[in-house]
Design a protein around this motif. Structure first.
Motif, PDB file in Angstrom:
ATOM      1  N   SER A  33       0.845  -1.131   0.121  1.00 41.50           N
ATOM      2  CA  SER A  33       0.042  -0.152  -0.010  1.00 41.50           C
ATOM      3  C   SER A  33       0.789   1.348  -0.085  1.00 41.50           C
TER       4      SER A  33
ATOM      5  N   ARG B 157      -1.885   4.303  -0.283  1.00 39.27           N
ATOM      6  CA  ARG B 157      -3.189   3.958  -0.684  1.00 39.27           C
ATOM      7  C   ARG B 157      -3.496   5.055  -1.956  1.00 39.27           C
TER       8      ARG B 157
ATOM      9  N   ARG C 149      -1.800   3.236   7.915  1.00 35.69           N
ATOM     10  CA  ARG C 149      -2.759   3.769   6.736  1.00 35.69           C
ATOM     11  C   ARG C 149      -4.007   4.308   7.246  1.00 35.69           C
TER      12      ARG C 149
ATOM     13  N   GLU D 179      -7.257  -4.680   1.578  1.00 31.59           N
ATOM     14  CA  GLU D 179      -5.983  -5.171   1.816  1.00 31.59           C
ATOM     15  C   GLU D 179      -5.903  -6.509   2.456  1.00 31.59           C
TER      16      GLU D 179
ATOM     17  N   ASP E 135      -3.217  -9.147   4.890  1.00 30.29           N
ATOM     18  CA  ASP E 135      -1.821  -9.472   5.240  1.00 30.29           C
ATOM     19  C   ASP E 135      -1.947 -11.010   6.097  1.00 30.29           C
TER      20      ASP E 135
ATOM     21  N   ASN F 253       1.177 -10.724   1.518  1.00 21.70           N
ATOM     22  CA  ASN F 253       0.354  -9.592   1.626  1.00 21.70           C
ATOM     23  C   ASN F 253      -0.242  -8.913   0.353  1.00 21.70           C
TER      24      ASN F 253
ATOM     25  N   ALA G 229      -2.645  -5.760  -1.668  1.00 21.72           N
ATOM     26  CA  ALA G 229      -3.714  -4.537  -1.684  1.00 21.72           C
ATOM     27  C   ALA G 229      -4.138  -4.396  -2.932  1.00 21.72           C
TER      28      ALA G 229
ATOM     29  N   THR H  52      -6.171  -1.338  -5.109  1.00 20.46           N
ATOM     30  CA  THR H  52      -6.389  -0.065  -4.829  1.00 20.46           C
ATOM     31  C   THR H  52      -7.027   0.533  -6.299  1.00 20.46           C
TER      32      THR H  52
END
Length: 816
Positions: free
Chosen positions: A79, A95, A141, A641, A643, A657, A659, A661
């Motif tokens: 991110s 992000r 974040r 997201e 993890d 992990n 993400a 976006t």
């Protein structure tokens, strides 16, 4: 066990090694056990209990993966985005939010706060130092304004260094590799006066030869040349009171940062003004049209020398039910660059640089309750003042007229100009044209903030937060334009420019290239931010949370020059300031551990709506390098997201992990046009993209993606180990992937950076506090760009900044 990248939405998940397992350092055991202690909420807490989307990188991970600065750190943080064409022109985004994509404008705030031992660092450029003697890095974040000194709408990077120890200790680490790379790190600590006064001294030296060869200077560019030194004193007059005095100095003097020929795309300039014709007319060819040959022919000085450092005093007083903390700090940053802003081996723009000096002072005072009570609290007061002085300069060379100006209806042959009868065909029109800029910026910020943590029933936490913020910014910008050659000789200011034009001593072509102007922008405003977080502990290892935040990114002032008004007679003073961004942030998350904490799986989903997004726009002059700032109507960023970490046994562990976006402009009607819609004339009939003709003054890019943001990003890796001779032999892997992303403020067919994946391997042996391993980074020698940019003048040339090639080496470390 080897410390891996550990997310706090992740926090790793395994028991402490069995008694017969080889010993490891305490920080590593802590990271592996899922009991990472963090200070994200201004108190020490177990990582997995914190209802905030955040990640941790510990000291072991930094050493094993080579993540010794923010640029390397982003490879482990799906991110996190970091972009840098040089240290001053750097941006840290989380992000997809934080700072507008493009060249830096001194007069705006960053949306991601960068903190070093609790001290807010006011410029991203001053955060590009090597990590020295780090305890941990917390990447938060989402908005953090009710917990942190400076209001940040996108997140925060919180770096904590190792404190002085009252037990003597020393640590040494040395690395060497190809490209003449070596890095030496060391620290020593121990008591000076019993258990009352302790000291710590840490240092780092990094050197590496260049990865890009310049055929003009016969030098290798893109080097590393970094030095860092940090000293600390810890005074504990009593168990309840401590003071930590820190001073640090960092110097970097690399030959960087290099962008050069990547590709060419068609624009709307006349064909004889586009790259292919211009290069032919001037007899130019780049040394290679394959950017991954890593060769260029830049004909101007290249450098990015900088110094940064400061001093801070942190006091903590435990008064029983609460701890009072004071953070007093002064920091500076001195930036002395040299650039080749035409990016090729022709004398077009021979100088373009903005040396800057920044000084900042901050004072934060807060009180945070101790322990876990039915009602906990954090309250703080923050003051910040900053001064930036910049001495900009830009000089045009002998090829500037032909490259930048319109030759009109002159007969076009192989040279592009039959006779030098027009401004574009006469080198003296722009040769030696110089802009000398004086830029000053003063910034003051004051805030009162606080957050409560109320537990009405066991496991349920309601946490409202509030921040009242005042920002005041003032600046001065002056550009003095001069030229002295066989045809022109003048010094133009904002006062005499019109007279010079009227007399014929200066031309509109010259002032459209470099405009004399002077203005003094001002901005000040109060705003109120707030958030509320509700979390519930379903079990000791399962936690859910939901957050809503309404927050603001401070307004700013334009300090890179202003566009002209509609009659092209003066600068448009209505563009001096940019309004604050307002952010509505929604987030839900789930943090879980199970199978005796051998598995961690954490999830977060969020939705941000940003009104008056601060974006870079152009000023309708095709020859300028920098644009200015304006407010886009609205931006929307949403995503999720995850993890995860898995430790099925003492011999095996791995993590994944990721993400997703989705970041786009929902309303941006006055955006700069992409290169395929730029460079043409003005008129009602707009030519097709990439076709010579008329260009729109601006473009509506509503619904298109934000620059620099991959829709998908992942980090993944693991380690296996085998006991050998009282220690462990281990094999580790760390990889990351980013999908394609736009590298232009307005998406262009020419500036998409295709997705890529990087793989790093290590093989080593460790026993007690001794560790030695061999490593290879970018093992499969992936060719990829960190950035793509357009050459000023809408010639169609696209230049790129390639990522590092495959490198290999070895590291040895020991603690005593």
């Amino acid at each position: 066990m080897l410390a891996h990248f550990t997310s706090i939405l992740l926090a790793s998940a395994a028991a402490v090694p069995a008694p017969d397992a080889p010993a490891v350092d305490a920080a590593q055991v802590q990271a592996d056990s899922g009991d990472v202690v963090v200070t994200a909420r201004r108190r020490e807490e177990r990582a997995q209990d914190v209802p905030i989307a955040m990640s941790i990188v510990d000291a072991g991970t930094i050493a094993q993966t080579g993540a010794f600065n923010v640029n390397r750190l982003q490879q482990q943080q799906p991110s996190l985005q970091f972009y840098s064409s040089n240290p001053r022109n750097s941006a840290i985004n989380i992000r997809g939010l934080g700072a507008p994509f493009g060249l830096t404008n001194d007069g705006i705030e960053q949306g991601v706060g960068f903190y070093l031992d609790g001290v807010y660092v006011g410029r991203v450029g001053a955060s590009t130092f090597d990590f020295v003697d780090i305890d941990r890095i917390e990447v938060l974040r989402g908005p953090q304004g009710t917990l942190y000194g400076k209001n940040t709408t996108a997140g925060a990077v919180n770096i904590s260094t190792r404190a002085p120890s009252f037990s003597p200790e020393a640590k040494f680490e040395a690395s060497a590799g190809d490209y003449a790379y070596y890095q030496i790190k060391g620290s020593v600590s121990g008591p000076i006066v019993g258990d009352t006064l302790a000291a710590r001294l840490s240092g780092s030296l990094t050197r590496r030869g260049g990865t890009i060869y310049d055929t003009t200077s016969k030098k290798y560019l893109q080097k590393l040349d970094n030095f860092s030194l940090r000293g600390q004193l810890l005074w504990k007059p009593s168990e309840d009171l401590s003071f930590r005095l820190t001073g640090d100095f960092n110097a970097q003097n690399p030959l960087c940062c290099v962008q050069y020929y990547a590709r060419v795309g068609a624009t709307q300039r006349p064909l004889n003004r586009q790259y292919a014709s211009l290069a032919t007319a001037l007899g130019y060819a780049p040394p290679s049209t394959n950017p991954f040959d890593r060769v260029t022919d830049l004909d101007a000085s290249i450098n990015s020398r900088q110094e940064m450092g400061g001093a801070s005093l942190v006091g903590d007083w435990d008064i029983g039910p609460a701890t009072i903390t004071s953070v007093t700090a002064w920091r500076y940053w001195d930036w002395q660059p040299a650039n080749d802003r035409d990016f090729i081996g022709l004398p077009i723009t021979t100088v373009s640089q903005n040396p800057s000096q920044q000084h900042q002072f901050s004072q934060e005072l807060r009180i945070a309750s101790n322990g876990k009570n039915k009602l906990d609290y954090t309250f703080g007061v923050f003051f910040f003042t900053q001064r930036i002085d910049t001495q900009g300069s830009q000089v045009q060379g002998s090829a500037a007229s032909r490259w930048l100006l319109n030759p009109g209806n002159v007969a076009v042959g192989a040279s592009g100009c039959a006779t030098p009868t027009t401004a574009a065909c006469n080198p003296l029109t722009l040769q030696g044209l110089t802009s000398s800029n004086t830029i000053n910026f003063d910034n003051q910020s004051f805030a009162v903030y606080g957050r409560l943590n109320w537990q009405p029933i066991e496991g349920l936490h309601i946490q409202p937060g509030l921040r009242v913020n005042y920002d005041k910014k003032s600046g001065f910008y002056e550009s003095v334009v001069s030229i002295a050659n066989a045809r022109y000789n003048f010094v133009a200011t904002a006062d005499n420019a019109a007279t010079l034009l009227a007399s014929g001593a200066a031309t509109a072509d010259q002032f459209n290239t470099l405009a004399p102007q002077r203005y003094s922008p001002r901005f000040s405003e109060w705003n109120v931010s707030g958030d509320i977080n509700v979390s519930y502990d379903f079990t000791p290892d399962v936690h859910g949370y939901a957050t809503y935040a309404r927050t603001f990114k401070s307004g700013g002032i334009n300090l890179s020059g202003l566009p002209l008004n509609s009659t092209n007679t003066a600068v448009d003073l209505t563009t001096q300031t940019v309004k604050p961004e307002s952010v509505n942030h929604y987030e839900i998350g789930l943090k879980t551990q199970f199978l005796d904490r051998k598995v961690t799986l954490n999830l977060a989903a969020y939705w941000d709506v940003i009104a008056d997004y601060q974006a870079t726009v152009n000023n309708n002059a095709i020859n300028v390098i920098r644009g200015y700032l304006a407010n886009a109507g609205e931006v929307q960023v949403r995503g999720f997201e995850f993890d995860s970490s898995f430790r099925p046994s003492q011999r095996v562990n791995f993590y994944v992990n990721g993400a997703y976006t989705d970041a786009k402009y929902t309303k941006f009607t006055n955006a700069p046009c992409p290169p395929e819609l730029a460079g043409g004339g003005t008129g009602a009939v707009i030519a097709a993209p990439g076709t010579p003709g008329n260009s729109p003054a601006s473009c509506d890019i509503s619904g298109q993606v934000l620059p620099g943001v991959s829709k998908w990003a992942f980090s993944f890796g693991g380690e296996v180990n085998q006991p050998v001779s009282g220690g462990q032999v281990y094999l580790g892997y760390d990889g990351n992937y980013r999908s394609r992303f736009s590298s232009n403020p307005s998406p262009s067919a020419y500036t998409w950076i295709e997705g890529y994946s990087l793989s790093n391997f290590r093989l080593g042996y460790r026993k007690d506090s001794f560790n030695v391993f061999a490593w290879v980074r970018n093992a499969f020698d992936q060719n990829y760009f960190e950035l793509l940019s357009t050459q000023s003048g809408s010639t169609g040339l696209i230049v790129g900044q390639p990522g590092d090639p495959r490198t290999f080496g070895a590291t040895i470390s020991a603690s005593f």
